[in-house]
Design a protein around this motif. Structure first.
Motif, PDB file in Angstrom:
ATOM      1  N   GLU A  32     -77.744  36.376  24.837  1.00 59.35           N
ATOM      2  CA  GLU A  32     -77.657  37.150  26.072  1.00 59.35           C
ATOM      3  C   GLU A  32     -77.926  36.279  27.295  1.00 59.35           C
ATOM      4  O   GLU A  32     -77.278  36.435  28.330  1.00 59.35           O
ATOM      5  N   LYS A  46     -74.938  34.307  28.234  1.00 58.16           N
ATOM      6  CA  LYS A  46     -73.875  35.084  28.886  1.00 58.16           C
ATOM      7  C   LYS A  46     -74.119  35.251  30.380  1.00 58.16           C
ATOM      8  O   LYS A  46     -73.178  35.461  31.146  1.00 58.16           O
ATOM      9  N   GLU A  52     -83.286  46.123  25.257  1.00 56.52           N
ATOM     10  CA  GLU A  52     -82.091  46.610  25.931  1.00 56.52           C
ATOM     11  C   GLU A  52     -82.178  46.420  27.442  1.00 56.52           C
ATOM     12  O   GLU A  52     -81.158  46.235  28.112  1.00 56.52           O
ATOM     13  N   ARG A  54     -80.705  36.229  19.352  1.00 52.11           N
ATOM     14  CA  ARG A  54     -80.010  37.264  20.120  1.00 52.11           C
ATOM     15  C   ARG A  54     -80.355  37.154  21.608  1.00 52.11           C
ATOM     16  O   ARG A  54     -79.491  37.329  22.471  1.00 52.11           O
ATOM     17  N   ALA A 101     -83.755  43.960  28.830  1.00 54.29           N
ATOM     18  CA  ALA A 101     -83.944  42.517  29.047  1.00 54.29           C
ATOM     19  C   ALA A 101     -85.355  42.166  29.506  1.00 54.29           C
ATOM     20  O   ALA A 101     -85.567  41.170  30.196  1.00 54.29           O
ATOM     21  N   PRO A 118     -77.578  43.510  21.652  1.00 51.86           N
ATOM     22  CA  PRO A 118     -77.563  44.806  22.314  1.00 51.86           C
ATOM     23  C   PRO A 118     -76.512  45.770  21.757  1.00 51.86           C
ATOM     24  O   PRO A 118     -76.008  46.615  22.508  1.00 51.86           O
TER      25      PRO A 118
END
Length: 245
Positions: A167, A170, A129, A163, A131, A81
């Motif tokens: 995310e 996280k 962006e 990627r 999700a 992102p």
């Protein structure tokens, strides 16, 4: 966070151009274009160099190569992102933007394969962006044009999956395997198990993917305390006793 103008694999000749006046020399356009091709082949990414190329296109529209521009945008998708895609998009002509603001731009956008390509890639960027990963894969697989746009970028789908996994790692400590299959577009449980083990070092237990604790997904309590003394309100208190003029 590494500065956007840093790239460990940047060739010396590209670095010399970027740090000198030749970065504004139209003759360097072909050098930057070849460098974009190299990035597509070896999976590297140099945002600063790519922005310099798009800036040269701004100054010299007749030199613009649509295929190179779309390759730059596709490469930028693979590092979401980060703001890479938005920065690249901002350097393109107004008529290519997802929402052209003038009648001239709208007219131009209706008759250009290049504009259609840019706007389709912009849509993919918006999905990533926000999700909406399942919708991203569904959109990517819905039109042959997407396959053509991403064909030059080696390992595009794998880079996107990595990627997305970053995310997810996280935000979650655990996630249903079925959900992760959809987010990564890995419809086979064996393929998912191999991916999370080899790429992410995660484990699947009872149809649940377990994500190790990290500084992003760890639950932490936060205690805030404030020290407020009477002297801080002295002026307010004095005003209360002052007689009106």
């Amino acid at each position: 966070m590494v500065a956007f103008d840093k790239c460990e694999t940047r060739p010396a000749n590209i670095d010399a151009i970027l740090n000198g006046l030749d970065r504004y020399n139209p003759e360097t356009t072909t050098i930057f274009q070849d460098y974009v091709t190299q990035q597509c082949e070896d999976r590297s990414f140099d945002l600063y160099a790519n922005l310099a190329l798009l800036k040269l296109y701004q100054f010299n529209p007749h030199l613009q190569q649509p295929d190179t521009v779309t390759n730059v945008l596709v490469k930028a998708l693979t590092v979401f992102p980060s703001p890479a895609f938005s920065l690249c998009l901002a350097l393109l002509p107004a008529y290519t933007q997802p929402f052209p603001t003038t009648s001239e731009a709208q007219a131009a956008s209706q008759n250009s394969d290049f504009v259609e390509s840019v706007q389709k890639l912009s849509h993919l960027s918006s999905l990533l962006e926000s999700a909406q990963y399942t919708q991203f894969w569904s959109t990517l697989n819905s039109d042959d044009l997407y396959a053509d746009l991403t064909a030059d970028v080696a390992g595009f789908e794998e880079l996107i999956r990595i990627r997305i996994a970053v995310e997810v790692g996280k935000a979650f400590r655990s996630v249903k395997a079925e959900s992760l299959e959809q987010w990564l577009d890995l419809r086979s449980r064996d393929t998912l198990t191999k991916f999370v083990a080899d790429v992410c070092s995660w484990k699947i237990e009872d149809d649940v993917v377990r994500v190790p604790t990290n500084k992003e997904n760890e639950a932490r309590s936060e205690v805030k305390s404030e020290r407020v003394g009477v002297d801080m309100f002295g002026r307010v208190i004095r005003r209360g006793f002052e007689q009106p003029a």
